[in-house]
Design an enzyme around this catalytic site. Structure first.
Site, PDB file in Angstrom:
ATOM      1  N   PRO A   2      45.734  73.096  51.905  1.00 56.99           N
ATOM      2  CA  PRO A   2      46.246  74.445  52.088  1.00 56.99           C
ATOM      3  C   PRO A   2      45.113  75.428  52.366  1.00 56.99           C
ATOM      4  O   PRO A   2      44.280  75.681  51.506  1.00 56.99           O
ATOM      5  CB  PRO A   2      46.908  74.763  50.731  1.00 56.99           C
ATOM      6  CG  PRO A   2      46.941  73.472  49.992  1.00 56.99           C
ATOM      7  CD  PRO A   2      45.846  72.645  50.537  1.00 56.99           C
ATOM      8  N   GLU A   3      45.099  75.931  53.559  1.00 56.49           N
ATOM      9  CA  GLU A   3      44.165  77.008  53.888  1.00 56.49           C
ATOM     10  C   GLU A   3      44.907  78.310  53.646  1.00 56.49           C
ATOM     11  O   GLU A   3      46.093  78.307  53.334  1.00 56.49           O
ATOM     12  CB  GLU A   3      43.742  76.903  55.356  1.00 56.49           C
ATOM     13  CG  GLU A   3      42.956  75.648  55.680  1.00 56.49           C
ATOM     14  CD  GLU A   3      41.468  75.809  55.370  1.00 56.49           C
ATOM     15  OE1 GLU A   3      41.002  76.960  55.273  1.00 56.49           O
ATOM     16  OE2 GLU A   3      40.788  74.793  55.217  1.00 56.49           O
ATOM     17  N   HIS A  90      53.748  62.976  41.356  1.00 55.61           N
ATOM     18  CA  HIS A  90      52.754  64.053  41.339  1.00 55.61           C
ATOM     19  C   HIS A  90      53.370  65.440  41.218  1.00 55.61           C
ATOM     20  O   HIS A  90      52.712  66.442  41.505  1.00 55.61           O
ATOM     21  CB  HIS A  90      51.894  63.986  42.604  1.00 55.61           C
ATOM     22  CG  HIS A  90      51.054  62.756  42.675  1.00 55.61           C
ATOM     23  ND1 HIS A  90      50.127  62.414  41.715  1.00 55.61           N
ATOM     24  CD2 HIS A  90      50.999  61.768  43.596  1.00 55.61           C
ATOM     25  CE1 HIS A  90      49.532  61.276  42.047  1.00 55.61           C
ATOM     26  NE2 HIS A  90      50.057  60.867  43.179  1.00 55.61           N
TER      27      HIS A  90
END
Length: 269
Positions: A2-3, A90
Site C-alpha cells: 500500500p502506497e 491473516h
DNA sequence: AAATTCTCCTGAAGGC
DNA sequence: TGCCTTCAGGAGAATT
C-alpha cells in the site's frame, strides 16, 4: 504494497460504510502486529464513528472518545464485509458495526492498529511527520532548503517521512527517473532548478496514481482482486536489466539505504 | 543532527 | 517434486 494512493483510495472506499455507524464489537485475533494491538473493545462498543481521515499513510477513525490509528505496513489491506464472513488466516482485526465489519488482513504484520484519546495530530507517530506531498507546503523551495544540508542520497531524502510523507520506494524511483536525477546523487548537489522538476514530477505521479487507484480499487470491498493497478504506468521500477524507455541503455539496479533502486545510467545524472 | 544498520514478518523466487 | 535459502520492504529503534 500500500502506497499513499492506495491508502487514500481505501479511505475513500471505507468512509461511506463507516461514518455514523455504531461499533458493536472489536475483534482481535492476532494482537502481534508492528505494535501490540490495544484492547479497546470496551471503549469502542456503543461509540459512533464520526469521520475517517488520513494523515500520511495513517488512517484515522475518529470517535467522540478517541481515534483508532491504522497503518497498513506493506501487506495490509482493508475490506468491508458482512459481519459473519469467516475470517481467513491473516485476518487479524475486525471493527464490527452491526451486520457489517471493517476487516484488516496483513500477512506480514508490518501494519499497526493504535489508539489515542488525545488529538491524533499530536500522536507520537504523527507529530513529527513532514508535509503531505500534494499540499503546497511541499514545494521546491522547501525541499531544496532541506536538501542543501543533506549529504545523503537524494532518494533517501525524498523517502524520509520527516521531510515529506507518502513517497515510498516506487514513487521515489519513478520520480527520479522522470526528473533525470541519479538516485545516489548527494541531495546537497542537486540544483534548485532540478529540485523543481523533481517535486513537480513526484506530485504528478502521486496524483495520477490516486486516480488509478480510484478506478481499479473501486470494488475493493468485494475481494482482494487488485493486481497492481499502477504497474502499467511504471517506467523503471523493478525493471533492471531491461531497456530504458527513453534511450537504449540498460537499466541498472543499486542498493540505496537497504532498498532496491532502478535507474538509467544514461538518462539519470 | 545526520547517517547507517538492524528489526519485525511472510510469500515468492531461485537453487539444487 | 519439494525442501531449503535468500530476500524485499515501511518505518521506527538502536547505534555510530
Amino acid at each position: 504494497m500500500p502506497e499513499l494512493p492506495e491508502v487514500e483510495t481505501s479511505r475513500r472506499g471505507i468512509e461511506p460504510h463507516l461514518v455514523n455507524r455504531v461499533v458493536t464489537d472489536f475483534i482481535v485475533r492476532q494482537p502481534k502486529l508492528r505494535w501490540r494491538v490495544p484492547d479497546v473493545k470496551q471503549l469502542l462498543c456503543g461509540q459512533k464513528i464520526n469521520a475517517v481521515e488520513r494523515r500520511a499513510k495513517y488512517l484515522l477513525i475518529r470517535f467522540d472518545n478517541g481515534t483508532l490509528i491504522i497503518h497498513l505496513g506493506m501487506s495490509g489491506s482493508l475490506r468491508i464485509l458482512p459481519a459473519d464472513t469467516p475470517a481467513g488466516f491473516h485476518d487479524h482485526v475486525d471493527l464490527v458495526c452491526g451486520d457489517s465489519c471493517l476487516r484488516l488482513r496483513d500477512p506480514r504484520r508490518f501494519g499497526s492498529v493504535l489508539w489515542t484519546d488525545q488529538d491524533p495530530q499530536q500522536h507520537i507517530r504523527i507529530i513529527d511527520l513532514g508535509p503531505e506531498p500534494l499540499s503546497d507546503s511541499y514545494n521546491a523551495e522547501y525541499f531544496h532548503a532541506i536538501c542543501k544540508q543533506r549529504k545523503a542520497p537524494i532518494k533517501s531524502v525524498l523517502m524520509d517521512g520527516k521531510v515529506v510523507v507518502g513517497i515510498g520506494n516506487i514513487y521515489a524511483t519513478e520520480s527520479l527517473f522522470r526528473a533525470g536525477i541519479h538516485p545516489a546523487r548527494k541531495a546537497c548537489n542537486v540544483s534548485l532548478k532540478r529540485i523543481e522538476t523533481l517535486v513537480a514530477h513526484s506530485k504528478t505521479i502521486l496524483a495520477a496514481a490516486i486516480e488509478q487507484g480510484g478506478t481499479t480499487l473501486r470494488d475493493f470491498q468485494q475481494q482482494d482482486g487488485k493486481p497492481g493497478y499502477f504497474v502499467q504506468k511504471l517506467a523503471v521500477y523493478g525493471k533492471s536489466g531491461e531497456k530504458c524507455p527513453n534511450c537504449d541503455a540498460i537499466l541498472r539496479n543499486l542498493k540505496i539505504g537497504q532498498r532496491a533502486s532502478c535507474y538509467c545510467p544514461q538518462c539519470q545524472r
